[in-house]
Scaffold this active site. Structure first.
Site, PDB file in Angstrom:
ATOM      1  N   LYS A 292       0.794   4.667   1.044  1.00  0.00           N
ATOM      2  CA  LYS A 292       0.035   5.411   2.069  1.00  0.00           C
ATOM      3  C   LYS A 292       0.961   6.473   2.651  1.00  0.00           C
ATOM      4  CE  LYS A 292      -0.905   3.133   5.868  1.00  0.00           C
ATOM      5  NZ  LYS A 292      -1.570   2.216   6.841  1.00  0.00           N
TER       6      LYS A 292
ATOM      7  N   GLU B  21       0.801  -1.221   0.000  1.00  0.00           N
ATOM      8  CA  GLU B  21       0.000   0.000   0.000  1.00  0.00           C
ATOM      9  C   GLU B  21       0.836   1.274   0.000  1.00  0.00           C
ATOM     10  OE1 GLU B  21      -4.043   0.260   1.713  1.00  0.00           O
ATOM     11  OE2 GLU B  21      -2.909   1.117   3.391  1.00  0.00           O
TER      12      GLU B  21
ATOM     13  N   ASN C 278     -10.574  -6.828   8.050  1.00  0.00           N
ATOM     14  CA  ASN C 278      -9.745  -5.803   8.673  1.00  0.00           C
ATOM     15  C   ASN C 278      -9.483  -6.166  10.130  1.00  0.00           C
ATOM     16  OD1 ASN C 278      -8.440  -3.498   9.471  1.00  0.00           O
ATOM     17  ND2 ASN C 278      -9.948  -2.082   8.627  1.00  0.00           N
TER      18      ASN C 278
ATOM     19  N   GLU D  89      -6.233  -7.803   6.198  1.00  0.00           N
ATOM     20  CA  GLU D  89      -5.887  -6.394   6.179  1.00  0.00           C
ATOM     21  C   GLU D  89      -5.473  -5.929   7.578  1.00  0.00           C
ATOM     22  OE1 GLU D  89      -9.489  -5.272   3.032  1.00  0.00           O
ATOM     23  OE2 GLU D  89      -9.292  -4.215   4.932  1.00  0.00           O
ATOM     24  N   SER D  90      -4.438  -5.113   7.629  1.00  0.00           N
ATOM     25  CA  SER D  90      -3.989  -4.420   8.850  1.00  0.00           C
ATOM     26  C   SER D  90      -3.264  -5.350   9.824  1.00  0.00           C
ATOM     27  CB  SER D  90      -5.147  -3.746   9.594  1.00  0.00           C
ATOM     28  OG  SER D  90      -5.784  -2.785   8.801  1.00  0.00           O
TER      29      SER D  90
ATOM     30  N   LYS E 136      -8.098   2.601  -2.532  1.00  0.00           N
ATOM     31  CA  LYS E 136      -8.522   2.502  -1.147  1.00  0.00           C
ATOM     32  C   LYS E 136      -9.002   3.877  -0.689  1.00  0.00           C
ATOM     33  CE  LYS E 136      -7.230   0.631   3.344  1.00  0.00           C
ATOM     34  NZ  LYS E 136      -6.136   0.123   4.198  1.00  0.00           N
TER      35      LYS E 136
ATOM     36  N   GLU F 186     -14.837  -4.911   2.522  1.00  0.00           N
ATOM     37  CA  GLU F 186     -14.161  -5.057   3.808  1.00  0.00           C
ATOM     38  C   GLU F 186     -15.152  -5.367   4.921  1.00  0.00           C
ATOM     39  OE1 GLU F 186     -10.991  -2.244   4.986  1.00  0.00           O
ATOM     40  OE2 GLU F 186     -12.260  -1.829   6.726  1.00  0.00           O
TER      41      GLU F 186
END
Length: 286
Positions: free
Chosen positions: A56, A54, A198, A228-229, A115, A177
């Protein structure tokens, strides 16, 4: 959608900004999308863990900001073995932009995920991407089981389904998500085929990898699951893969905001090679 009082203040602020953001303004986009499933298959055939790395620049949970050119970051991630790229296009809290995504998609040959916090159909038309994130919690409602809550949930489930259909009509592959089993059921009922779980709780912004482990067993085999995360180390990667992740969306561990100038290609490479325990151990000893 759940009440804003159930969201962390930073998330509530992001959501409020998203409500006020307009759409693309030039009509519906028409995307000729690059296939995520094909990209995942190519990564696995090459012995790489399928990682969606990602871009970011910053976030409310990041330790700092990276000022690098987003195209250079994306190219470094692909060099490091990323199967796909995620690009934040939210400007107020993450320093992203649709323009950055366009430049990145022109520069790389892997699928690119937009995103952002898309709440309405017209917001999809801001930029062409291969995948589009839809967050179930921001579209659906889950409340107590009284008749009004059931009616509200039904309307919200229908709204998510409408957004999924609208995304596909434009050529996007919608990544839906979820955070828990109830949201997973909502996503499945709405027709989601790509589901991201997530690990970050949007109420407290706490990360727990057990979230994916608790949700994944309840997803049908034909669904593509993305963790995710919270994935920071090769051990985390292996843990999510063992729990059933087909791919992993990783931002902070790749960007390494605190260091500011760390090698993004090497950060990516270390994670996509997580299945190669011997190689990782040898690197760590050097």
């Amino acid at each position: 959608m759940n009440s804003d009082t159930e969201l962390a203040p930073a998330v509530a602020s992001i959501l409020e900004a998203a409500r006020e953001r307009s759409g693309g303004g030039d009509g519906a986009v028409d995307v000729d999308a690059r296939s995520l499933s094909d990209a995942i298959a190519r990564a696995e055939a090459d012995g790489r863990v399928p990682v969606i790395a990602e871009v970011k620049p910053t976030s409310p949970t990041a330790d700092g900001t990276r000022e690098d050119d987003p195209v250079e970051l994306a190219e470094a991630m692909v060099e490091g073995g990323a199967a796909a790229i995620s690009v934040l296009t939210e400007p107020s809290h993450f320093g992203g932009s649709p323009e950055a995504l366009t430049r990145i998609r022109e520069a790389v040959d892997v699928p690119v995920l937009r995103k952002d916090f898309v709440l309405r159909e017209e917001q999809m038309d801001a930029v062409e991407a291969d995948l589009l994130l839809l967050i179930t919690r921001f579209v659906g409602v889950r409340e107590s089981n009284d008749s009004r809550a059931d009616q509200s949930a039904s309307r919200s489930d229908a709204a998510l389904e409408e957004l999924i259909v609208a995304a596909r009509d434009r050529g996007f592959q919608p990544l839906v998500e979820v955070h828990d089993r109830a949201e997973l059921e909502t996503a499945l009922q709405a027709g989601a085929e790509l589901i991201g779980v997530n690990n970050r709780d949007l109420a407290r912004l706490e990360v727990d990898l057990e979230t994916f482990e608790s949700v994944a067993p309840h997803a049908p085999d034909e669904v593509t699951l993305i963790a995710e995360s919270g994935v920071s180390t090769p051990d985390d990667v292996r843990r999510m893969r063992e729990a059933g992740a087909d791919a992993l969306l990783i931002g902070s561990a790749v960007m390494d905001h605190g260091a500011g100038d760390s090698d993004v290609a090497e950060n990516t490479r270390r994670l996509v090679r997580a299945a190669d325990r011997d190689g990782i151990e040898e690197e760590d000893q050097i």
